[in-house]
Design a protein around this motif. Structure first.
Motif, PDB file in Angstrom:
ATOM      1  N   LYS B 129     -15.508  69.455  63.190  1.00  9.90           N
ATOM      2  CA  LYS B 129     -16.722  69.757  62.422  1.00  9.90           C
ATOM      3  C   LYS B 129     -17.981  69.881  63.286  1.00  9.90           C
ATOM      4  O   LYS B 129     -18.622  70.912  63.294  1.00  9.90           O
ATOM      5  CB  LYS B 129     -16.959  68.686  61.351  1.00  9.90           C
ATOM      6  CG  LYS B 129     -16.033  68.805  60.160  1.00  9.90           C
ATOM      7  CD  LYS B 129     -16.495  69.865  59.167  1.00  9.90           C
ATOM      8  CE  LYS B 129     -15.407  70.292  58.189  1.00  9.90           C
ATOM      9  NZ  LYS B 129     -14.890  69.207  57.385  1.00  9.90           N
ATOM     10  N   VAL B 130     -18.376  68.865  63.994  1.00  6.56           N
ATOM     11  CA  VAL B 130     -19.627  68.974  64.767  1.00  6.56           C
ATOM     12  C   VAL B 130     -19.360  69.344  66.222  1.00  6.56           C
ATOM     13  O   VAL B 130     -20.275  69.395  67.037  1.00  6.56           O
ATOM     14  CB  VAL B 130     -20.471  67.683  64.699  1.00  6.56           C
ATOM     15  CG1 VAL B 130     -20.855  67.368  63.275  1.00  6.56           C
ATOM     16  CG2 VAL B 130     -19.735  66.500  65.329  1.00  6.56           C
ATOM     17  N   ARG B 198     -27.578  56.961  68.338  1.00 11.15           N
ATOM     18  CA  ARG B 198     -26.658  58.045  67.998  1.00 11.15           C
ATOM     19  C   ARG B 198     -25.376  57.548  67.353  1.00 11.15           C
ATOM     20  O   ARG B 198     -24.678  58.296  66.668  1.00 11.15           O
ATOM     21  CB  ARG B 198     -26.375  58.866  69.242  1.00 11.15           C
ATOM     22  CG  ARG B 198     -25.701  60.196  68.983  1.00 11.15           C
ATOM     23  CD  ARG B 198     -25.802  61.074  70.211  1.00 11.15           C
ATOM     24  NE  ARG B 198     -24.954  62.234  70.134  1.00 11.15           N
ATOM     25  CZ  ARG B 198     -23.682  62.270  70.545  1.00 11.15           C
ATOM     26  NH1 ARG B 198     -23.114  61.205  71.052  1.00 11.15           N
ATOM     27  NH2 ARG B 198     -22.992  63.381  70.460  1.00 11.15           N
ATOM     28  N   HIS B 235     -31.804  61.723  71.809  1.00 13.01           N
ATOM     29  CA  HIS B 235     -31.405  61.140  70.520  1.00 13.01           C
ATOM     30  C   HIS B 235     -32.387  60.067  70.066  1.00 13.01           C
ATOM     31  O   HIS B 235     -32.538  59.818  68.881  1.00 13.01           O
ATOM     32  CB  HIS B 235     -30.003  60.575  70.630  1.00 13.01           C
ATOM     33  CG  HIS B 235     -29.085  61.522  71.336  1.00 13.01           C
ATOM     34  ND1 HIS B 235     -28.911  61.484  72.706  1.00 13.01           N
ATOM     35  CD2 HIS B 235     -28.371  62.568  70.884  1.00 13.01           C
ATOM     36  CE1 HIS B 235     -28.089  62.467  73.051  1.00 13.01           C
ATOM     37  NE2 HIS B 235     -27.760  63.138  71.973  1.00 13.01           N
ATOM     38  N   GLU B 238     -34.916  62.085  68.377  1.00 15.41           N
ATOM     39  CA  GLU B 238     -34.406  62.583  67.099  1.00 15.41           C
ATOM     40  C   GLU B 238     -34.366  61.465  66.055  1.00 15.41           C
ATOM     41  O   GLU B 238     -34.496  61.701  64.866  1.00 15.41           O
ATOM     42  CB  GLU B 238     -33.009  63.190  67.254  1.00 15.41           C
ATOM     43  CG  GLU B 238     -33.001  64.519  67.968  1.00 15.41           C
ATOM     44  CD  GLU B 238     -33.813  65.587  67.264  1.00 15.41           C
ATOM     45  OE1 GLU B 238     -33.354  66.136  66.254  1.00 15.41           O
ATOM     46  OE2 GLU B 238     -34.932  65.886  67.722  1.00 15.41           O
ATOM     47  N   ALA B 239     -34.144  60.237  66.533  1.00 17.54           N
ATOM     48  CA  ALA B 239     -34.113  59.109  65.593  1.00 17.54           C
ATOM     49  C   ALA B 239     -35.516  58.762  65.109  1.00 17.54           C
ATOM     50  O   ALA B 239     -35.678  57.922  64.228  1.00 17.54           O
ATOM     51  CB  ALA B 239     -33.456  57.899  66.241  1.00 17.54           C
ATOM     52  N   GLY B 240     -36.529  59.413  65.693  1.00 16.34           N
ATOM     53  CA  GLY B 240     -37.877  59.246  65.157  1.00 16.34           C
ATOM     54  C   GLY B 240     -38.894  58.653  66.101  1.00 16.34           C
ATOM     55  O   GLY B 240     -40.008  58.346  65.690  1.00 16.34           O
ATOM     56  N   ALA B 330     -34.963  73.366  56.761  1.00 11.82           N
ATOM     57  CA  ALA B 330     -34.002  74.128  55.972  1.00 11.82           C
ATOM     58  C   ALA B 330     -34.746  75.198  55.171  1.00 11.82           C
ATOM     59  O   ALA B 330     -34.171  76.197  54.774  1.00 11.82           O
ATOM     60  CB  ALA B 330     -33.251  73.194  55.035  1.00 11.82           C
ATOM     61  N   GLN B 331     -36.045  74.963  54.973  1.00 16.09           N
ATOM     62  CA  GLN B 331     -36.864  75.933  54.238  1.00 16.09           C
ATOM     63  C   GLN B 331     -37.315  77.033  55.212  1.00 16.09           C
ATOM     64  O   GLN B 331     -37.714  76.733  56.339  1.00 16.09           O
ATOM     65  CB  GLN B 331     -38.111  75.258  53.655  1.00 16.09           C
ATOM     66  CG  GLN B 331     -37.824  74.147  52.650  1.00 16.09           C
ATOM     67  CD  GLN B 331     -37.420  72.838  53.303  1.00 16.09           C
ATOM     68  OE1 GLN B 331     -37.551  72.679  54.511  1.00 16.09           O
ATOM     69  NE2 GLN B 331     -36.914  71.901  52.516  1.00 16.09           N
ATOM     70  N   ALA B 363     -30.597  73.497  60.639  1.00 13.75           N
ATOM     71  CA  ALA B 363     -30.880  72.483  59.616  1.00 13.75           C
ATOM     72  C   ALA B 363     -29.926  72.664  58.430  1.00 13.75           C
ATOM     73  O   ALA B 363     -29.972  71.917  57.467  1.00 13.75           O
ATOM     74  CB  ALA B 363     -32.324  72.575  59.156  1.00 13.75           C
ATOM     75  N   LEU B 364     -29.078  73.686  58.528  1.00 14.18           N
ATOM     76  CA  LEU B 364     -28.168  73.994  57.423  1.00 14.18           C
ATOM     77  C   LEU B 364     -26.697  73.837  57.796  1.00 14.18           C
ATOM     78  O   LEU B 364     -25.891  73.401  56.998  1.00 14.18           O
ATOM     79  CB  LEU B 364     -28.395  75.445  56.953  1.00 14.18           C
ATOM     80  CG  LEU B 364     -29.797  75.762  56.444  1.00 14.18           C
ATOM     81  CD1 LEU B 364     -30.073  77.257  56.479  1.00 14.18           C
ATOM     82  CD2 LEU B 364     -29.980  75.229  55.046  1.00 14.18           C
ATOM     83  N   GLN B 446     -42.670  60.194  58.558  1.00 11.23           N
ATOM     84  CA  GLN B 446     -42.284  60.663  57.219  1.00 11.23           C
ATOM     85  C   GLN B 446     -43.473  60.539  56.253  1.00 11.23           C
ATOM     86  O   GLN B 446     -43.752  61.438  55.473  1.00 11.23           O
ATOM     87  CB  GLN B 446     -41.086  59.859  56.704  1.00 11.23           C
ATOM     88  CG  GLN B 446     -40.617  60.225  55.296  1.00 11.23           C
ATOM     89  CD  GLN B 446     -40.042  61.638  55.199  1.00 11.23           C
ATOM     90  OE1 GLN B 446     -39.578  62.183  56.195  1.00 11.23           O
ATOM     91  NE2 GLN B 446     -40.105  62.223  54.016  1.00 11.23           N
ATOM     92  N   MET B 459     -42.538  73.871  54.517  1.00 13.51           N
ATOM     93  CA  MET B 459     -41.919  72.708  53.888  1.00 13.51           C
ATOM     94  C   MET B 459     -42.893  71.953  52.999  1.00 13.51           C
ATOM     95  O   MET B 459     -42.662  71.795  51.815  1.00 13.51           O
ATOM     96  CB  MET B 459     -41.360  71.776  54.953  1.00 13.51           C
ATOM     97  CG  MET B 459     -40.457  70.707  54.375  1.00 13.51           C
ATOM     98  SD  MET B 459     -39.775  69.687  55.671  1.00 13.51           S
ATOM     99  CE  MET B 459     -40.965  68.368  55.689  1.00 13.51           C
ATOM    100  N   LEU B 472     -23.603  81.642  57.048  1.00 14.34           N
ATOM    101  CA  LEU B 472     -23.539  80.385  57.795  1.00 14.34           C
ATOM    102  C   LEU B 472     -22.130  80.201  58.357  1.00 14.34           C
ATOM    103  O   LEU B 472     -21.161  80.658  57.778  1.00 14.34           O
ATOM    104  CB  LEU B 472     -23.866  79.199  56.885  1.00 14.34           C
ATOM    105  CG  LEU B 472     -25.311  79.072  56.418  1.00 14.34           C
ATOM    106  CD1 LEU B 472     -25.439  77.904  55.449  1.00 14.34           C
ATOM    107  CD2 LEU B 472     -26.255  78.880  57.599  1.00 14.34           C
ATOM    108  N   LYS B 474     -18.746  78.516  58.963  1.00 15.79           N
ATOM    109  CA  LYS B 474     -17.900  77.546  58.259  1.00 15.79           C
ATOM    110  C   LYS B 474     -16.704  77.225  59.140  1.00 15.79           C
ATOM    111  O   LYS B 474     -16.069  78.131  59.665  1.00 15.79           O
ATOM    112  CB  LYS B 474     -17.404  78.147  56.935  1.00 15.79           C
ATOM    113  CG  LYS B 474     -18.461  78.169  55.865  1.00 15.79           C
ATOM    114  CD  LYS B 474     -18.047  77.312  54.685  1.00 15.79           C
ATOM    115  CE  LYS B 474     -19.279  76.854  53.988  1.00 15.79           C
ATOM    116  NZ  LYS B 474     -19.433  76.659  52.688  1.00 15.79           N
TER     117      LYS B 474
END
Lengths: 131, 550
Positions: B129-130, B198, B235, B238-240, B330-331, B363-364, B446, B459, B472, B474
């Motif tokens: 998958k990833v 992560r 990471h 990415e974790a903020g 995603a927008q 993002a999708l 956030q 967004m 996309l 799959k």
């Protein structure tokens, strides 16, 4: 209801990115809910056991790895098997639009994709509780 | 200068402010640092050119690690890719090389990253998958089929089982007739950030650190061109985390690896030149440029002053950059192309050695072939059309960039000192200190988005009605079954007695303090699976248990 809403925030599967799960957990807590976070790498069985044991009103699942089609419905099934149909189950993460109708059919009441404000999730929970 | 500045404030500025108030009361950078109205020579008063900047290719390397930077050679355009099976991923690598990618970067699926074979019960739904599923040397042979390993450099994003994947890479090379001293590339091999951010850890901290120093030692003797670790702030960001936290926590992890290696008896200059770093690129262009410059200077000073490194290469912070996945929306996914272009500029103006640009649809889902091409083209346009590659460190001397570089270095150093006080990064992680700091920053960010203080175009402002994105990528849901079939067949074909004896030898090595690398290499060559090898180590070393906190 005379007690705060209880929510289990859970990370099913193997992915370790839990920023979203933790942010939502904190936001729910700030909104006055009681939040239990399972931590990483939970099997559907473990999540369901925690949900029953903690007597939660809501299970909020978070996943980014793409395994949602496999893991989300499994949680719903297992909760049903436990007779816990009065628990509201919601999901979030990187989930393609295409997959959402199937997930809803499987019993995930709502799916929140990236960019959803935490207030939207909070409102949804408040308005859709089953207990 | 001070006087004339005050005069400007009184005579010119005040008048303007009273007539036209500024847009905001307070201006803040992407990661929350205050941004002043104006920067002047007064803000870089204490800056000493020779000591703080120096020349490119010279200590403290603020202006870059190579004397000519991109005038000599562009950065490596290294697109992170991998999905489904080894065969599918092999096709994507060949496509990327054909399109002008100059290095490979392998993404593994989660079971592989956590040391489970595709037929493990926890692997269900996750296989391919990833990233790509690798169960044994067989898969690795397919992954690099037709790709000469003496010609490409390969980066592998693999941490807990890094020793096993490196062993497989060495074994594939040998089958291609390429000896290990010719291999070029990087294994991420940074377990501390797995505990922090992560989540793909396997073993507890101590045996994990031992595996890492075993790799340092083995490679310093046998695979001398290989980068044995990529100490990753990516990471963490990415974790903020904030930009300053990204530098501070990453370098604190780096210090922990250097300490562990020295404690294991290695000389600092024997392994430090092969340490590399990995940073994120977010949207705040100038703050990001300052971040890379600050990180370089800080690491150089630490290696020289704290560890008495003698080899200049030990002091050079070389880094890979990836544009920020969490900055993508995603927008209106097309907007992500613009974000990635800004982030590409940040990485290049900051002096990166290699770069992965994210695709607009990430993002999708995993990127499609078309969107990954646009992402690669973005790098090529910056490289060949923008002109920013023709002179070295072009933003040096900017009052703002130099002041920010100082500020980030100082803030990062404060985190390092705090972690030193706690007793080092592994301890600070076990206590949850680093995770808590990052979590707080993520939550602040956030909130700033939800209050509208931080605008994210498409967004929380400038929204529009959109059609769902088509085309996309799959992953075939059959991948899991295909991998299981492959494993079953493998177990019939290989010499199972040999596998068993190699695994036994590995177990003995794990229980002693011998270097485990040669034993892992022996086991993979007999087609022992990743799950079998990690299983032996799980039994000897135990598994890490995460402290759950909010």
């Amino acid at each position: 209801m005379d007690r705060p809403i209880r929510v289990l925030v859970a990370k099913p599967g193997l992915d370790g990115h839990d920023r979203g799960a933790k942010v939502i957990a904190r936001a729910l807590r700030d909104a006055g809910m009681e939040v239990i976070y399972t931590g990483l790498r939970q099997t559907p069985e473990q999540i369901v056991a925690s949900a029953i044991q903690e007597d939660v009103d809501v299970v909020a699942l978070s996943i980014l790895s793409g395994a949602h089609n496999h893991l989300f419905p499994k949680v719903v099934e297992l909760l049903k098997a436990e007779g816990a149909e009065d628990i509201l189950i919601i999901g979030g993460g990187v989930i393609p639009e295409d997959d959402i109708p199937e997930l809803k059919k499987a019993g995930i009441e709502e799916v929140f994709t990236p960019g959803t404000p935490t207030t939207t999730t909070i409102e949804f929970i408040k308005n859709n509780l089953k207990k | 200068m001070k006087d004339s500045r005050e005069k400007w404030e009184e005579s010119t500025l005040d008048k303007a402010l009273s007539r036209f108030p500024e847009r905001k009361e307070e201006f803040k950078s992407g990661s929350g640092l205050e941004v002043e109205r104006l920067y002047t020579p007064l803000d870089i008063d204490g800056l000493n050119y020779n000591e703080d900047l120096g020349f490119p290719g010279q200590f403290p390397y603020t202006r870059g690690v190579q004397p000519t930077m991109y005038r000599g050679r562009l950065w490596t355009m290294r697109m992170y890719a991998g999905f489904a099976t080894a065969e599918e991923s092999n096709k994507r690598y060949k496509y990327l090389v054909e399109q002008g990618s100059t290095g490979l970067s392998v993404a593994f699926d989660l079971p592989t990253q956590i040391g489970y074979d595709s037929d493990h019960s926890l692997s269900q739904g996750e296989v391919g998958k990833v990233g790509v599923a690798i169960d044994s040397l067989k898969d690795m042979e397919l992954l690099f089929d037709g790709i000469p390993l003496d010609k490409v450099s390969t980066s592998m994003t693999i941490n807990a089982p890094a020793a096993v994947l490196l062993a497989m890479y060495i074994a594939v090379a040998e089958k291609q007739g390429v000896s290990e001293e010719k291999l070029r590339g990087t294994i991420q091999n940074d377990i501390l950030k797995e505990y922090i951010a992560r989540g793909t850890y396997i073993f507890p901290t101590e045996p994990s650190m031992r595996l890492i120093t075993n790799i340092f030692e083995y490679c310093s003797k046998n695979v001398p061109k290989w980068n044995t670790i990529s100490i990753s702030g990516y990471h963490i960001r990415e974790a903020g985390s904030t930009a300053a936290q990204e530098v501070g926590f990453t370098i604190a992890d780096g210090i922990a690896y250097v300490d562990a290696a020295i404690k294991a008896g290695l000389d600092v200059d024997s392994f430090a030149p092969r340490l590399s770093f990995f940073f994120n690129a977010h949207n705040d262009l100038l703050e990001e440029v300052a971040k890379y410059r600050a990180a370089r200077r800080l690491w150089a000073r630490i290696m020289k002053e704290r560890y008495n490194a003698k080899n200049p290469k030990s002091m050079m912070l070389k880094f890979h950059t990836q544009t920020g996945g969490s900055t993508l929306t995603a927008q209106q996914p097309e907007n992500n192309i613009v974000r990635v272009a800004i982030q590409t500029l940040a990485a290049v103006l900051g002096g990166t050695q290699s770069l992965h640009t994210n695709s607009k649809d990430e993002a999708l889902a995993l990127p499609s072939e078309k969107s990954v091409r646009t992402a690669l083209r973005t790098q090529q346009i910056v490289a060949h059309e923008s002109g920013v590659t023709d002179t070295i460190d072009p933003l040096a001397g900017s009052y703002f960039v130099e002041a920010k570089t100082d500020e980030i270095e100082k803030k990062a150093m404060e985190y390092i000192e705090k972690i030193d006080e706690i007793g080092g990064a592994p301890k600070a992680i076990d206590m949850g200190y680093i995770q808590k700091e990052i979590m707080d920053a993520a939550y602040r960010y956030q909130k700033s988005i939800e209050s509208g203080e931080q605008i994210v175009v498409g967004m929380n402002k400038f929204q529009s009605e959109e059609e769902p994105v088509k085309d996309l990528l799959k992953v075939d849901p059959k991948v899991g079954e295909m991998q299981v079939e492959k494993i079953n067949q493998l177990k019939v074909e290989r010499n199972n007695d040999e596998v068993e004896s190699k695994l036994k030898a590995l177990r003995n090595a794990c229980e002693s303090d011998e270097n485990v690398m040669p034993y892992i290499i022996d086991a993979v060559k007999e087609y022992a699976t990743l799950g079998e090898i990690c299983g032996v180590m799980r039994e000897v070393f135990g598994e890490y248990e995460q402290a759950v906190m909010l």
